[in-house]
Write an enzyme that holds these catalytic residues in place. Structure first.
Site, PDB file in Angstrom:
ATOM      1  N   THR A 122      13.355  21.072  45.182  1.00 38.46           N
ATOM      2  CA  THR A 122      15.094  21.794  45.481  1.00 38.46           C
ATOM      3  C   THR A 122      15.288  21.661  46.798  1.00 38.46           C
ATOM      4  OG1 THR A 122      13.841  23.857  45.948  1.00 38.46           O
ATOM      5  CG2 THR A 122      14.261  22.864  43.463  1.00 38.46           C
ATOM      6  N   LYS A 169      11.113  20.909  53.451  1.00 37.80           N
ATOM      7  CA  LYS A 169      11.148  20.946  54.616  1.00 37.80           C
ATOM      8  C   LYS A 169      11.001  22.625  55.025  1.00 37.80           C
ATOM      9  CE  LYS A 169      14.646  18.190  55.239  1.00 37.80           C
ATOM     10  NZ  LYS A 169      15.614  17.081  55.645  1.00 37.80           N
ATOM     11  N   VAL A 187       9.438  14.902  56.142  1.00 38.20           N
ATOM     12  CA  VAL A 187       8.769  14.079  57.700  1.00 38.20           C
ATOM     13  C   VAL A 187       9.475  12.363  57.369  1.00 38.20           C
ATOM     14  CG1 VAL A 187       8.779  13.361  59.781  1.00 38.20           C
ATOM     15  CG2 VAL A 187       8.254  15.612  58.690  1.00 38.20           C
ATOM     16  N   GLY A 228      11.095  10.694  55.240  1.00 36.21           N
ATOM     17  CA  GLY A 228      11.481   9.801  54.132  1.00 36.21           C
ATOM     18  C   GLY A 228       9.890   9.174  53.238  1.00 36.21           C
ATOM     19  N   GLY A 271      25.747   9.624  51.146  1.00 35.64           N
ATOM     20  CA  GLY A 271      25.151  11.156  50.697  1.00 35.64           C
ATOM     21  C   GLY A 271      23.731  11.576  51.058  1.00 35.64           C
ATOM     22  N   ASP A 274      17.251  19.159  61.569  1.00 34.57           N
ATOM     23  CA  ASP A 274      16.768  18.833  60.579  1.00 34.57           C
ATOM     24  C   ASP A 274      15.446  18.095  61.217  1.00 34.57           C
ATOM     25  OD1 ASP A 274      16.870  17.966  57.854  1.00 34.57           O
ATOM     26  OD2 ASP A 274      16.906  15.726  59.411  1.00 34.57           O
ATOM     27  N   LYS A 326      11.466  18.844  61.323  1.00 30.62           N
ATOM     28  CA  LYS A 326      10.356  17.456  60.765  1.00 30.62           C
ATOM     29  C   LYS A 326       9.389  17.435  62.052  1.00 30.62           C
ATOM     30  CE  LYS A 326      13.892  15.007  58.040  1.00 30.62           C
ATOM     31  NZ  LYS A 326      15.215  14.247  58.461  1.00 30.62           N
ATOM     32  N   GLY A 380      16.654   9.124  50.572  1.00 30.22           N
ATOM     33  CA  GLY A 380      17.059   8.429  49.580  1.00 30.22           C
ATOM     34  C   GLY A 380      16.228   8.799  48.466  1.00 30.22           C
TER      35      GLY A 380
HETATM   36  N1  HSE Z   1      19.848  14.731  56.143  1.00 28.38           N
HETATM   37  C1  HSE Z   1      18.510  13.865  56.259  1.00 28.38           C
HETATM   38  C2  HSE Z   1      18.168  12.809  57.022  1.00 28.38           C
HETATM   39  C3  HSE Z   1      17.805  13.450  55.167  1.00 28.38           C
HETATM   40  O1  HSE Z   1      19.604  12.416  57.686  1.00 28.38           O
HETATM   41  O2  HSE Z   1      17.794  12.234  58.085  1.00 28.38           O
HETATM   42  C4  HSE Z   1      16.597  13.527  54.813  1.00 28.38           C
HETATM   43  O3  HSE Z   1      16.029  15.107  55.236  1.00 28.38           O
END
Ligand code: HSE
Length: 328
Positions: free
Chosen positions: A82, A111, A138, A140, A193, A207, A211, A305
């Site tokens: 989620t 996260k 972390v 992706g 996106g 963000d 991480k 992604g």
């Molecule tokens: N918004 C984040 C980024 C998404 O741009 O890295 C992945 O955690």
């Protein structure tokens, strides 16, 4: 292996697509979105769920919720995908705790709960003899947690440096290459996106800092918090600053950096030579791990992604299944 999935956003939908299209031996027995849920101990028909979501906007029965899936579902592992709430980590943290108390493994891309409640969740999982894995939180698709835990086992990690936010990297790349303004580049990033629901998390470095907290606590187990990170974002960067860096064969990147021996825990824009291994383009992420035996290892890959995040979650699930099958 039976799994229950919470969340049918981009990650949840990617997971379903991969599970349906590949022969992974994973059966989905429960699924929930924010408004409905579906339970079937024999396995949910994935294509029907996908169609219901597309056509009706909900995946299942409106009388059921995520809590029903967690409490009543017949599953070996809960996959919690989620959206992140970085302030409380709820309701995801509560769901994970309940699943662990029921003796279920947990895999998450969320996260918030891992940055905020990592130590509590891990000790609860240990107590109940289950695993909690969070590779997708972390980098992706980059298997950084697996690399740290297994590939680099026995090494002392001295430092980690990385580009951990794809959105800000994309903005910096577009500003330098096309001369776009910060606002134009941010608009483009949002259209792709990749940005968080609240993109200030991306551009203000929050963000990346979340991480960095997750990475630091995984490596050094020091229980650092977001408030321990010194954070500067890219939102005040001008085209002039970037142009000046480019004139010196350099560029600017938002670097997250943890060096405990030097007391460094920060996220900030840095000027780097264009040939530096961390200078990756667009939405790529890059992570350098500096160790005593292996030296420096740099991992580069897609940091966000749908399919890419599903890759990390599936890697965690299959790892749990293999370990579990061997009785560890
Ligand atoms: N918004 C984040 C980024 C998404 O741009 O890295 C992945 O955690």
């Amino acid at each position: 292996m039976k799994i229950a999935i919470l969340g049918m956003g981009s990650v949840g939908r990617g997971l379903l697509e991969m599970i349906d299209g590949k022969d992974l031996g994973l059966t989905v027995t429960g699924i929930a979105d924010s408004k409905s849920a579906l339970l079937d101990p024999d396995g949910i028909h994935i294509e029907e769920v996908q169609m219901a979501k597309r056509e009706r906007g909900v995946c299942g029965d409106k009388e059921l919720s995520a809590a029903d899936v967690v409490e009543r579902g017949d599953y070996d592992a809960l996959v919690e995908v989620t959206p992140t709430d970085a302030r409380s980590g709820e309701p995801a943290t509560g769901f994970m705790k309940r699943a662990i108390e029921r003796g279920k493994h947990v895999v998450t891309s969320n996260k918030g709960p891992i940055a905020l409640h990592f130590a509590t969740l891990q000790s609860l999982a240990r107590k109940h003899g289950v695993a909690i894995r969070y590779e997708a939180t972390v980098g992706g698709a980059i298997p950084v947690m697996h690399t740290l835990e297994h590939g680099l086992a026995g090494n002392r990690v001295i430092a980690v440096y990385g580009i951990l936010n794809g959105t800000s990297n994309f903005i910096l790349t577009r500003m330098a290459a096309e001369g776009l303004t910060y606002a134009q580049a941010l608009l483009e990033a949002r259209e792709m996106g990749y940005a968080e629901a609240d993109p200030t998390y991306d551009v203000k470095g929050i963000d990346a800092a979340i991480k960095l907290v997750i990475l630091s606590n995984t490596i050094w187990k020091r229980n650092v918090k977001l408030s321990d990170v010194n954070i500067t974002g890219i939102d005040m960067l001008t085209n002039d600053a970037l142009r000046l860096a480019e004139e010196q064969h350099c560029t600017i990147r938002l670097i997250a950096e943890a060096v405990p021996e030097k007391g460094i825990l920060r996220v900030a824009p840095r000027i780097l030579p264009r040939t530096h291994p961390l200078v990756v383009e667009n939405t790529l992420n890059a992570i350098t791990i500096d160790t005593d035996m292996a030296g420096e290892i740099t991992l580069i890959g897609k940091g966000a992604g749908s399919k890419e995040t599903a890759s990390a979650c599936i890697g965690d699930l299959l790892f749990i299944r293999d370990i579990h099958a061997r009785g560890h």
